[in-house]
Design a protein around this motif. Structure first.
Motif, mmCIF file in Angstrom:
data_model
loop_
_atom_site.group_PDB
_atom_site.id
_atom_site.type_symbol
_atom_site.label_atom_id
_atom_site.label_comp_id
_atom_site.label_asym_id
_atom_site.label_seq_id
_atom_site.Cartn_x
_atom_site.Cartn_y
_atom_site.Cartn_z
ATOM 1 N N THR A 128 0.811 -1.220 0.000
ATOM 2 C CA THR A 128 0.000 0.000 0.000
ATOM 3 C C THR A 128 0.846 1.273 0.000
ATOM 4 N N ALA A 129 2.170 1.123 0.222
ATOM 5 C CA ALA A 129 3.052 2.295 0.311
ATOM 6 C C ALA A 129 3.461 2.815 -1.063
ATOM 7 N N ARG A 130 3.203 2.027 -2.099
ATOM 8 C CA ARG A 130 3.547 2.419 -3.475
ATOM 9 C C ARG A 130 5.037 2.754 -3.613
ATOM 10 N N VAL A 131 5.831 1.909 -3.000
ATOM 11 C CA VAL A 131 7.288 2.069 -3.058
ATOM 12 C C VAL A 131 7.855 0.966 -3.942
ATOM 13 N N LYS A 132 8.601 1.356 -4.960
ATOM 14 C CA LYS A 132 9.177 0.384 -5.885
ATOM 15 C C LYS A 132 10.696 0.303 -5.787
ATOM 16 N N SER A 133 11.304 1.225 -5.047
ATOM 17 C CA SER A 133 12.759 1.217 -4.885
ATOM 18 C C SER A 133 13.113 1.784 -3.522
ATOM 19 N N VAL A 134 14.327 1.498 -3.067
ATOM 20 C CA VAL A 134 14.781 1.991 -1.767
ATOM 21 C C VAL A 134 14.819 3.514 -1.762
ATOM 22 N N ALA A 135 15.123 4.110 -2.898
ATOM 23 C CA ALA A 135 15.188 5.569 -2.988
ATOM 24 C C ALA A 135 13.852 6.234 -2.671
ATOM 25 N N GLN A 136 12.770 5.489 -2.789
ATOM 26 C CA GLN A 136 11.442 6.031 -2.527
ATOM 27 C C GLN A 136 11.014 5.867 -1.061
ATOM 28 N N LEU A 137 11.944 5.444 -0.210
ATOM 29 C CA LEU A 137 11.624 5.256 1.206
ATOM 30 C C LEU A 137 11.768 6.534 2.032
ATOM 31 N N ALA A 138 12.034 7.648 1.395
ATOM 32 C CA ALA A 138 12.137 8.919 2.131
ATOM 33 C C ALA A 138 10.858 9.183 2.902
ATOM 34 N N GLU A 139 11.035 9.549 4.182
ATOM 35 C CA GLU A 139 9.918 9.836 5.092
ATOM 36 C C GLU A 139 9.058 8.597 5.376
ATOM 37 N N LYS A 140 9.640 7.419 5.143
ATOM 38 C CA LYS A 140 8.943 6.163 5.417
ATOM 39 C C LYS A 140 9.588 5.464 6.622
ATOM 40 N N MET A 141 8.892 4.462 7.139
ATOM 41 C CA MET A 141 9.376 3.717 8.308
ATOM 42 C C MET A 141 9.826 2.310 7.889
ATOM 43 N N ILE A 142 11.023 1.920 8.360
ATOM 44 C CA ILE A 142 11.536 0.567 8.155
ATOM 45 C C ILE A 142 11.604 -0.124 9.515
ATOM 46 N N ALA A 143 10.997 -1.284 9.621
ATOM 47 C CA ALA A 143 11.087 -2.073 10.855
ATOM 48 C C ALA A 143 12.321 -2.962 10.793
ATOM 49 N N MET A 144 13.113 -2.927 11.846
ATOM 50 C CA MET A 144 14.339 -3.709 11.923
ATOM 51 C C MET A 144 14.664 -3.942 13.390
ATOM 52 N N LEU A 153 21.893 -4.007 7.293
ATOM 53 C CA LEU A 153 21.379 -4.051 5.922
ATOM 54 C C LEU A 153 20.499 -2.849 5.605
ATOM 55 N N ALA A 154 19.724 -2.398 6.591
ATOM 56 C CA ALA A 154 18.912 -1.191 6.383
ATOM 57 C C ALA A 154 19.821 -0.002 6.130
ATOM 58 N N ASP A 155 20.891 0.108 6.911
ATOM 59 C CA ASP A 155 21.850 1.200 6.730
ATOM 60 C C ASP A 155 22.523 1.123 5.364
ATOM 61 N N LEU A 156 22.926 -0.080 4.974
ATOM 62 C CA LEU A 156 23.575 -0.287 3.677
ATOM 63 C C LEU A 156 22.655 0.118 2.520
ATOM 64 N N ALA A 157 21.397 -0.321 2.592
ATOM 65 C CA ALA A 157 20.440 -0.031 1.520
ATOM 66 C C ALA A 157 20.184 1.470 1.394
ATOM 67 N N VAL A 158 20.020 2.135 2.528
ATOM 68 C CA VAL A 158 19.724 3.573 2.515
ATOM 69 C C VAL A 158 20.933 4.367 2.020
ATOM 70 N N ARG A 159 22.130 3.986 2.466
ATOM 71 C CA ARG A 159 23.341 4.703 2.028
ATOM 72 C C ARG A 159 23.557 4.575 0.528
ATOM 73 N N GLU A 160 23.269 3.386 -0.002
ATOM 74 C CA GLU A 160 23.474 3.172 -1.437
ATOM 75 C C GLU A 160 22.418 3.897 -2.277
ATOM 76 N N ALA A 161 21.167 3.904 -1.812
ATOM 77 C CA ALA A 161 20.074 4.488 -2.605
ATOM 78 C C ALA A 161 19.954 6.002 -2.442
ATOM 79 N N LYS A 162 20.378 6.519 -1.289
ATOM 80 C CA LYS A 162 20.338 7.960 -0.996
ATOM 81 C C LYS A 162 18.952 8.596 -1.225
ATOM 82 N N PRO A 163 17.953 8.163 -0.470
ATOM 83 C CA PRO A 163 16.620 8.779 -0.600
ATOM 84 C C PRO A 163 16.693 10.263 -0.255
ATOM 85 N N LYS A 164 15.823 11.061 -0.876
ATOM 86 C CA LYS A 164 15.815 12.512 -0.638
ATOM 87 C C LYS A 164 14.947 12.837 0.579
#
Length: 297
Positions: A128-144, A153-164
């Protein structure tokens, strides 16, 4: 006549009282015997995840007992509970990940790595979040879980994708609760192991990252170095490894779906999830790769 009845009644009551005392005494003795057996057994903390399958199969099929080693599993839904158990000496071994175990080492719990497991994780976005890539996780919540592979892995994914924008990491230790939060649309994304990741996919949630594609192997089985100084514990560990390798061979030969009842019992997975599980291979017990140790450190 009345006197005889009274005497008979008192005799019955006395007999019943004696029986109750005997039962209590037996119960106490039985409890002590169980505690002694548990103390002598090789105790291992597990989670309801597929990396623990060889242990679950060995216990379910009494393979450890047949080999001459008594193994008791402490089933935890959160890795942090396994950390507590091994750090305080309540278990001799734990199925975990290298990020957690390296942290335990730094905090004063010396550990011996017995096996690198096939554990993997997927970063899954809520449908329902309509997110297709890690870059689109800006202002979203990740459970870990903090101080774990999912944290790394959450840190690695975010650093590589650099969401705005900021990505908010929410600590949810219980892996089953984490999955329920996704299915109930309470979380935007999360990192899940198997079989929980398969359930998430069946519910049409989107996979943003799979650690298998990145050749990251952080799963591990570790044992307390302090406990393994004991000669009998060393014997138990040797037998444990022998049976563990046999279970890996059996699972690799028969496939994970062959053990559907075990997966359902120990992991709470439903029939659809079990039938949809990916083909998984289980390596024999061997030390973690140096590259993965370096990642964890």
């Amino acid at each position: 006549m009345k006197l005889c009845l009274i005497i008979a009644l008192l005799a019955v009551l006395a007999s019943c009282g004696a029986d109750v005392k005997k039962q209590r005494r037996l119960s106490r003795e039985q409890r002590k015997a169980l505690l002694r057996a548990d103390s002598a057994a090789l105790k291992i903390a597990t989670t309801p995840t597929m990396d623990c399958l060889p242990l679950f199969v060995a216990v379910a099929d009494s393979c450890f007992k047949q080999a001459g080693v008594d193994v008791h599993l402490r089933q935890c839904n959160a890795q942090i509970d396994g950390d507590t158990l091994i750090a305080n000496g309540y278990v001799e071994g734990v199925v975990s990940d290298l990020v957690r175990t390296e942290r335990l080492r730094r905090m004063g719990t010396p550990l011996q790595y017995v096996a690198a497991t096939n554990a993997s994780w997927q970063l899954v976005a809520n449908r329902t979040a309509r997110v297709k890539s890690v870059a689109q996780l800006a202002e979203k919540m990740i459970a870990m879980t903090r101080f774990s592979a999912t944290d790394y892995l959450a840190d690695l994914a975010v650093r590589e994708a650099k969401p705005k924008g900021d990505v908010f990491r929410i600590q949810v230790n219980d892996v089953q609760t984490r999955l329920r939060m996704l299915l109930n649309n309470e979380m935007d994304a999360m990192l899940l192991p198997e079989p929980q990741a398969t359930t998430a996919r069946l519910w049409k949630n989107t996979v943003l990252l799979d650690t298998k594609s990145k050749d990251i192997r952080l799963g591990v089985i570790a044992f307390s170095e302090k406990a393994m100084k004991d000669a009998d514990r060393k014997r138990q560990l040797s037998l444990f490894i022998k049976v563990y390798n046999q279970m890996c061979d059996s699972i690799n030969k028969n496939g994970v779906r062959h053990y559907a009842p075990v997966i359902a019992k120990y992991m709470g997975a439903d029939e659809k999830t079990i039938n949809a599980l990916p083909n998984m291979k289980y390596p024999h017990a061997s030390a973690p790769r140096q590259a993965d140790l370096e990642r964890a450190k």
